[in-house]
Design an enzyme around this catalytic site. Structure first.
Site, PDB file in Angstrom:
ATOM      1  N   SER A  25       0.804  -1.227   0.000  1.00 51.15           N
ATOM      2  CA  SER A  25       0.000   0.000   0.000  1.00 51.15           C
ATOM      3  C   SER A  25       0.834   1.273   0.000  1.00 51.15           C
ATOM      4  O   SER A  25       0.480   2.235  -0.680  1.00 51.15           O
ATOM      5  CB  SER A  25      -0.949   0.021   1.207  1.00 51.15           C
ATOM      6  OG  SER A  25      -1.703  -1.149   1.254  1.00 51.15           O
ATOM      7  N   HIS A  50       0.705   4.441   4.433  1.00 47.79           N
ATOM      8  CA  HIS A  50       0.037   5.055   3.280  1.00 47.79           C
ATOM      9  C   HIS A  50       0.490   6.499   3.095  1.00 47.79           C
ATOM     10  O   HIS A  50       0.839   6.914   1.986  1.00 47.79           O
ATOM     11  CB  HIS A  50      -1.477   5.003   3.458  1.00 47.79           C
ATOM     12  CG  HIS A  50      -2.024   3.616   3.421  1.00 47.79           C
ATOM     13  ND1 HIS A  50      -3.377   3.355   3.483  1.00 47.79           N
ATOM     14  CD2 HIS A  50      -1.425   2.393   3.337  1.00 47.79           C
ATOM     15  CE1 HIS A  50      -3.581   2.046   3.430  1.00 47.79           C
ATOM     16  NE2 HIS A  50      -2.406   1.445   3.359  1.00 47.79           N
TER      17      HIS A  50
END
Length: 188
Positions: free
Chosen positions: A116, A162
């Site tokens: 991610s 992230h």
């Protein structure tokens, strides 16, 4: 490069599941997680490879499917614009950048994994490059915002990974986009 990255992620997922990682949801029973997942205390103790290796591990089938779909839809376009080497450097640096932010401000014993951070880095790079080329950025901006909403809405997601990937991806893309024109023999 995109296909190779997807292949590496899938192979690592199969190895993790085969060693007890759990197909639907990771149960932490795999030695692969114990030796390669991002654990800030382990990184602080000298296991720096976890910053890299954790970006190729996933906690269950849903986790890897969504990450690989995002890579499949974003990767080829960026790879075509950046070239194979710069695309790979962007992917790796964004993944490591996500891990660094997790280590810097995350809980010491939390286990994190997934592509991610690298994917968010690709999203950010796509946005920066599109803006630099005066291309409409509404779709990629919507994608980034929706993914950030999900990041902060769902429990057990390492938001630091992230956000770290997003920041590093934007920085790498800005450096590439703003580099002076001319011979680039060193980057070829």
């Amino acid at each position: 490069v995109t296909r190779v990255l997807i292949g590496i992620n899938v192979v690592m997922f199969v190895i993790t599941v085969a060693s007890g990682g759990g197909l639907v949801r990771a149960n932490g029973g795999s030695d692969v997680y114990r030796h390669l997942a991002l654990i800030p205390a382990a990184v602080a103790g000298g296991e720096w490879w976890r910053l890299f290796s954790s970006a190729f591990l996933h906690f269950g089938i849903t986790h890897i499917v969504f990450n690989m779909l995002a890579l499949w839809f974003t990767g080829p376009a960026l790879e075509a614009v950046l070239g194979k080497l710069r695309f790979l450097v962007l992917y790796v640096l964004a993944g490591v950048g996500g891990g660094l932010l997790s280590v810097a401000i995350g809980p010491l014993n939390e286990t994190a994994a997934g592509a991610s951070g690298a994917i968010f880095g690709l999203f950010a790079a796509f946005y920066v490059i599109a803006r630099h080329r005066n291309v409409n950025t509404q779709q990629i901006m919507f994608t980034i915002v929706m993914n950030l909403v999900l990041t902060f809405s769902i429990s057990n997601i390492d938001w630091r990974g992230h956000v770290g990937g997003l920041i590093v991806g934007a920085a790498v893309a800005a450096a590439i986009s703003c580099a002076p024109r001319g011979p680039r023999n060193a980057l070829a």
